[in-house]
Enzyme design. Structure first.
Site, short mmCIF file in Angstrom:
data_model
loop_
_atom_site.label_atom_id
_atom_site.label_comp_id
_atom_site.label_asym_id
_atom_site.label_seq_id
_atom_site.Cartn_x
_atom_site.Cartn_y
_atom_site.Cartn_z
N THR A 164 54.61 38.98 25.48
CA THR A 164 55.29 37.77 25.97
C THR A 164 55.22 36.73 24.86
O THR A 164 54.33 36.78 24.01
CB THR A 164 54.56 37.29 27.24
OG1 THR A 164 54.94 38.15 28.31
CG2 THR A 164 54.87 35.85 27.62
N ARG A 192 60.42 40.66 40.95
CA ARG A 192 59.10 40.09 40.66
C ARG A 192 59.23 38.90 39.69
O ARG A 192 59.90 38.99 38.67
CB ARG A 192 58.20 41.17 40.05
CG ARG A 192 56.77 40.70 39.73
CD ARG A 192 56.59 40.35 38.28
NE ARG A 192 55.19 40.12 37.93
CZ ARG A 192 54.79 39.62 36.76
NH1 ARG A 192 55.69 39.35 35.83
NH2 ARG A 192 53.53 39.43 36.50
N ASP A 195 54.02 34.41 36.11
CA ASP A 195 53.51 33.06 35.88
C ASP A 195 54.40 32.23 34.96
O ASP A 195 54.41 31.00 35.04
CB ASP A 195 52.14 33.16 35.21
CG ASP A 195 52.22 33.92 33.89
OD1 ASP A 195 52.57 35.12 33.93
OD2 ASP A 195 51.98 33.31 32.83
N THR A 215 49.70 33.52 28.51
CA THR A 215 50.18 34.91 28.53
C THR A 215 49.08 35.80 29.08
O THR A 215 47.90 35.50 28.93
CB THR A 215 50.58 35.37 27.11
OG1 THR A 215 50.73 36.81 27.11
CG2 THR A 215 49.55 35.03 26.06
N GLY A 216 49.48 36.90 29.72
CA GLY A 216 48.50 37.82 30.30
C GLY A 216 48.96 38.25 31.68
O GLY A 216 50.15 38.14 32.01
N HIS A 217 48.03 38.70 32.49
CA HIS A 217 48.38 39.21 33.82
C HIS A 217 48.88 38.07 34.71
O HIS A 217 48.11 37.20 35.14
CB HIS A 217 47.16 39.89 34.44
CG HIS A 217 47.47 40.51 35.77
ND1 HIS A 217 46.85 40.12 36.93
CD2 HIS A 217 48.36 41.47 36.11
CE1 HIS A 217 47.34 40.84 37.94
NE2 HIS A 217 48.25 41.66 37.46
N GLY A 218 50.20 38.08 34.96
CA GLY A 218 50.84 36.92 35.57
C GLY A 218 50.31 36.56 36.95
O GLY A 218 50.13 35.38 37.27
N1 ASP Z 1 52.41 36.72 31.80
C1 ASP Z 1 53.48 37.69 31.77
C2 ASP Z 1 53.83 38.09 33.18
O1 ASP Z 1 52.95 38.45 33.92
C3 ASP Z 1 53.12 38.92 30.99
C4 ASP Z 1 52.55 38.68 29.62
O2 ASP Z 1 52.07 37.60 29.32
O3 ASP Z 1 52.60 39.60 28.81
O4 ASP Z 1 54.98 38.08 33.51
#
Ligand code: ASP
Length: 303
Positions: A164, A192, A195, A215-218
């Site tokens: 991301t 879906r 975040d 960024t990470g697990h939304g």
């Molecule tokens: N935060 C992003 C999402 O969950 C994914 C990511 O940051 O890679 O949509």
């Protein structure tokens, strides 16, 4: 004082991809910096930087975005400018086949009627703005296709975030802005929304305080309200790196993994991640820096 920092997503970027991801971030930071140097606003700079990353197939945003489990690219993005008495926000969620969702988000910010448009409604607004969607023929990168064919997200759903993109900047006028753009997580359900487009979760900017892009697990970032946590810490007097670390700690506390970048209204930048890597690059008053590993002295990466 002007500054920009960009990220290319928190995750397990492997050694073969590290250089390309850092180079992509450096190019995006340079593009944003050039705009700041020419007197452009922080909003101009973050949009330009994120557009560069959306065009780069290394990243999970725009061209290169992951496919959902129906084989469709649906993108999320947000831009925010810190203003008083309240920030200006434009965001889009689950928009099919859009190469530059950050620009559509900016048009929503400038239009001012709404904050967040999703799916077909967002596409209708895009058409009014002269922005046309693409298709599977033009918008699926070979890497995104390969990931889809491996059903990568299905087997290790929580950990397969990454790539991301986001940017935070402060302009010469002291105004701060943030932008984030993503294809979301691989193998996500159609519709879906993560975040990224949710103000306070993936993106936040506050006048006189700073701007952040996560960024990470939304799903976890939403539960942690991660970007807002970082800015609250800045407001409370934390240095940007400490604020980033506190926001990551809050994300980990709710069971997620990820990272964040931020710029303070004093022009200082910060970043941190709980993952093994998060490519980033910055230009602060002309001085360039970049990397991919968490700040030294930080806790051991968790994934
Ligand atoms: N935060 C992003 C999402 O969950 C994914 C990511 O940051 O890679 O949509």
């Amino acid at each position: 004082m002007a500054a920009i920092i960009v990220h290319g997503g928190a995750g397990a970027v492997d050694d073969e991809r590290r250089a390309a991801c850092v180079a992509g971030c450096e190019a995006a930071a340079r593009a944003g910096w050039a705009r700041l140097e020419a007197g452009g606003s922080a909003l101009d700079a973050v949009e330009l930087a994120v557009r560069a990353l959306e065009d780069d197939p290394e990243f999970n945003a725009g061209y290169g975005a992951v496919l959902n489990r129906d084989g469709v690219v649906e993108v999320d993005a947000c831009v925010m400018v810190g203003e008083r008495p309240a920030p200006r926000i434009g965001a889009v969620g689950a928009v099919p086949w859009l190469r530059h969702p950050v620009t559509l988000a900016r048009r929503i910010l400038e239009d001012g009627e709404h904050v967040l448009l999703v799916a077909e409604g967002a596409l209708a607004f895009a058409r009014e703005q002269g922005i046309v969607a693409e298709s599977a023929a033009t918008m699926v990168s070979p890497r995104a296709r390969a990931r889809f064919e491996r059903h990568e997200g299905e087997t290790a759903r929580r950990m397969r975030t990454g790539d991301t993109v986001g940017a935070c900047a402060i302009g010469a006028d002291g105004r701060v802005a943030a932008a984030t753009s993503t294809g979301g997580i691989p193998w996500k359900r159609p519709g879906r929304v993560g975040d990224t487009p949710l103000a306070g979760a993936g993106t936040w900017a506050e006048a006189g305080v700073g701007a952040a892009s996560a960024t990470g697990h939304g799903e976890s970032i939403i539960r942690a309200l991660m970007a807002r946590v970082a800015i609250d810490r800045l407001r409370g007097g934390d240095a940007p790196d400490d604020a980033a670390r506190a926001a990551v700690a809050e994300l980990v506390r709710v069971g997620g993994d990820g990272g964040i970048i931020l710029v303070g209204s004093d022009g200082r930048i910060g970043h941190h991640t709980s993952t093994s890597r998060m490519p980033w690059a910055s230009v602060v008053d002309g001085a360039r820096a970049s990397g991919a590993e968490p700040r030294s002295g930080s806790d051991e990466p968790r994934s």
